[in-house]
Design a protein around this motif. Sequence first.
Motif, short mmCIF file in Angstrom:
data_model
loop_
_atom_site.label_atom_id
_atom_site.label_comp_id
_atom_site.label_asym_id
_atom_site.label_seq_id
_atom_site.Cartn_x
_atom_site.Cartn_y
_atom_site.Cartn_z
N ALA A 1 -3.89 8.89 3.80
CA ALA A 1 -4.71 8.14 2.85
C ALA A 1 -3.94 6.89 2.45
CB ALA A 1 -5.02 8.98 1.62
N ILE A 2 -4.64 5.81 2.19
CA ILE A 2 -3.97 4.59 1.73
C ILE A 2 -4.62 4.11 0.43
CG2 ILE A 2 -3.26 3.87 4.04
CD1 ILE A 2 -5.51 1.79 3.97
N ALA A 3 -3.81 3.51 -0.40
CA ALA A 3 -4.29 2.99 -1.68
C ALA A 3 -3.31 1.92 -2.15
CB ALA A 3 -4.38 4.11 -2.72
N PRO A 4 -3.75 1.04 -3.04
CA PRO A 4 -2.80 0.06 -3.58
C PRO A 4 -1.61 0.76 -4.23
CG PRO A 4 -5.05 -0.55 -4.13
CD PRO A 4 -5.12 0.83 -3.54
N ALA B 1 0.84 -1.20 0.00
CA ALA B 1 0.00 0.00 0.00
C ALA B 1 0.87 1.24 0.00
CB ALA B 1 -0.91 0.01 1.22
N ARG B 2 0.38 2.26 -0.68
CA ARG B 2 1.00 3.57 -0.59
C ARG B 2 0.27 4.35 0.50
NH1 ARG B 2 4.30 5.95 -4.18
NH2 ARG B 2 3.63 4.47 -5.80
N GLU C 1 5.23 10.23 1.83
CA GLU C 1 4.56 8.96 1.60
C GLU C 1 5.57 7.83 1.71
OE1 GLU C 1 4.64 8.37 -3.18
OE2 GLU C 1 3.07 9.69 -2.40
N LEU C 2 5.05 6.62 1.89
CA LEU C 2 5.89 5.43 1.89
C LEU C 2 5.07 4.25 1.38
CD1 LEU C 2 4.93 3.52 4.48
CD2 LEU C 2 6.24 5.18 5.76
N ILE C 3 5.78 3.20 1.00
CA ILE C 3 5.16 1.94 0.59
C ILE C 3 5.31 0.95 1.72
CG2 ILE C 3 5.12 0.10 -1.13
CD1 ILE C 3 4.44 2.84 -2.28
#
Length: 693
Positions: free
Chosen positions: A685-688, A626-627, A634-636
Amino acid sequence: MPRSITATHCPYCALQCGMNLTGGTPEPVEVRPRDFPVNAGGLCQKGWTSPALLDSPSRLTAPLIREAGTLREASWDEALDLVATRLRALRAEHGADSVAVFGGGGLTNEKSYLLGKFARVALGTSRIDYNGRFCMSSAAAAATKAFGLDRGLPFPVTDLAGADAVLLAGANPAETMPPFLRHLRKARASGGLIVVDPRRTATAQQASLHLAPAPGTDVALALGILHAAVAEGRTDESYVAERTAGFDGLWRIAARYWPEHVERITGVAAAEQREAATLMAAAENAYVLTARGAEQHATGVDTVNAWINLALALGLPGKIGSGWGCLTGQGNGQGGREHGQKADQLPGYRSITDPAAREHVAKVWGVAEHTLPRQGSSAYELLDAIGTEGGPRALLVFGSNIAVSAPHSSNIADRLSTLDFLVTADIVLSETSALADVVFPVTQWAEEEGTLTNLEGRVLLRRKAIDPPATVRTDLAVIAGIARRLGQPPDRFPAEAETVFTELRAASKGGAADYSGISYDRLLRGEALHWPVPSAAHPGTPRLFLDTFATADGRARFVPVEHTGPSERADAEFPLLATTGRVLNHYQSGAQTRNIAALNTVEPEVYVEVHPDTADRAGLRHGDLARVRSRRGELIARVRWVSGIRADVVFLPFHYAGAQRANLLTNPALDPKSRMPEFKVCAVAIAPAKDTA
């Protein structure tokens, strides 16, 4: 021949578990727990594996100097001469405050003391602070406001074993200091263990009652529980009348925080608030304990004071078998803030603005009082000023990895890159040392002698067990070497730990944290010495406030506090709240534990805990990448579905470096009193990862 055994203490958290070390060159060092009061023969994974770093391939064994952009090995004389030459030139051109010093809560009392003296006498700079500002400063400020004195636990850890009820606010000792849990067995068995945390942590899983407020709403929750206690007649009215002041002012606020109203703010059911009040009030012996989850907010001081207010209303502090306390985190988080690393303090927990304190310490140091600099800026402010007009141009870092541990860490990395000169003293090439112009290799815990003060105010002697590599020196020797090259008399900056401690005793005499009656001989004899210890015949003070509080009238203070919430709220773009913390197998910035294979292989990468419903709405499965974005970076991270976390919250551990730094996201908003950054809540916020730019 039998192998030699050295009784010493773990190099990690403030519990300072007792251990025995055997072996040493050429044999490997082995560790065994010993029957010391705080750990009673137990150790956690970090303690068991602590010798692994002593002979690690990552170990620094020679000074390093940056040349043409690359660090190369150098001799000690070359490195020390270079540092002194550059510092002398910068001070001559830009003034004493062009040089700053940053310390650490893992440094021994001797190092903390000598570093503060070095900054103020050898450098003449006001710019010194330490990473304890990121950990314990809010609790220290709150305790001082309420009781007139700060000592993490004003009672021995072992007192907790008799508690029928314990409320843990923002603490997860099952992962941060596992041996501590044995002191909570009675409370757990009695059905009186209450844990306040937005996550169902390993500690919360053992609780009789788990309260999961939204991050940043602890003040409201504490007021709600207090309201329930008052409304149901469960406060200790005689204690409040005889031993406290200010309750009426607090009640004018708390009266508006009835549990149903607080439920709408926090998400904690009104019935659970009332149950917490009942459990705590009905207990014969009860404690309220706070930790980083309560402190690391832009309202951290108010949050801790809110929990102290509850403890006072129930009549707990200053009584044998009950009380309030703070679970200090770093190994010497207590002693590290008592002897001069903080911008606002001098040895003995004295205020740097107090004329009498300045006069006393100046006399011990053999300098004129007027030559001592005034109060400097706090840790984040010091770092954020680098590269600005009039800001620090050189920085010396001892015992801290600020490139990972500071909030909004990309900003701090940018600031560090603007320095004219960066110097570190380290045991491995941490992320901060990798940026330095000079790196000094220093001894580790088992290779040197020194004292630390654990979370209960007990001063401990950590003994040398093995010899360090021949090319490695102590932090004390590094400080002394630079000071002498800057023209200081050799006897002003000794490099022998016991000599430094003897001077520390004199400097602390008469202060709040009075160590003057403590000696290495007494510690070697095994005496349990909790400060203050004002004379050689004094037995120490294991329990504070039994007769009076350290205020002008001897009464504890209720501090009026109001819920305001976090400085950053969730919104349409950043709909979730991120919180950060430690995990079982790592410690602080991870500079040590990420270099121990037995620990790092268990948790090798950053991850993000997400409630399954939240993850599903974001299109994220367990194990996906997730990003995670905030307003700062930001981070993964690898997704972990965790049903025991609030649906509006995600959690990230902060031990990882580079692009995996959780502090790329965190908010540097500061508490107005303690200057503590708001590590524990920021909007994200999180997203794939594959679906975002």
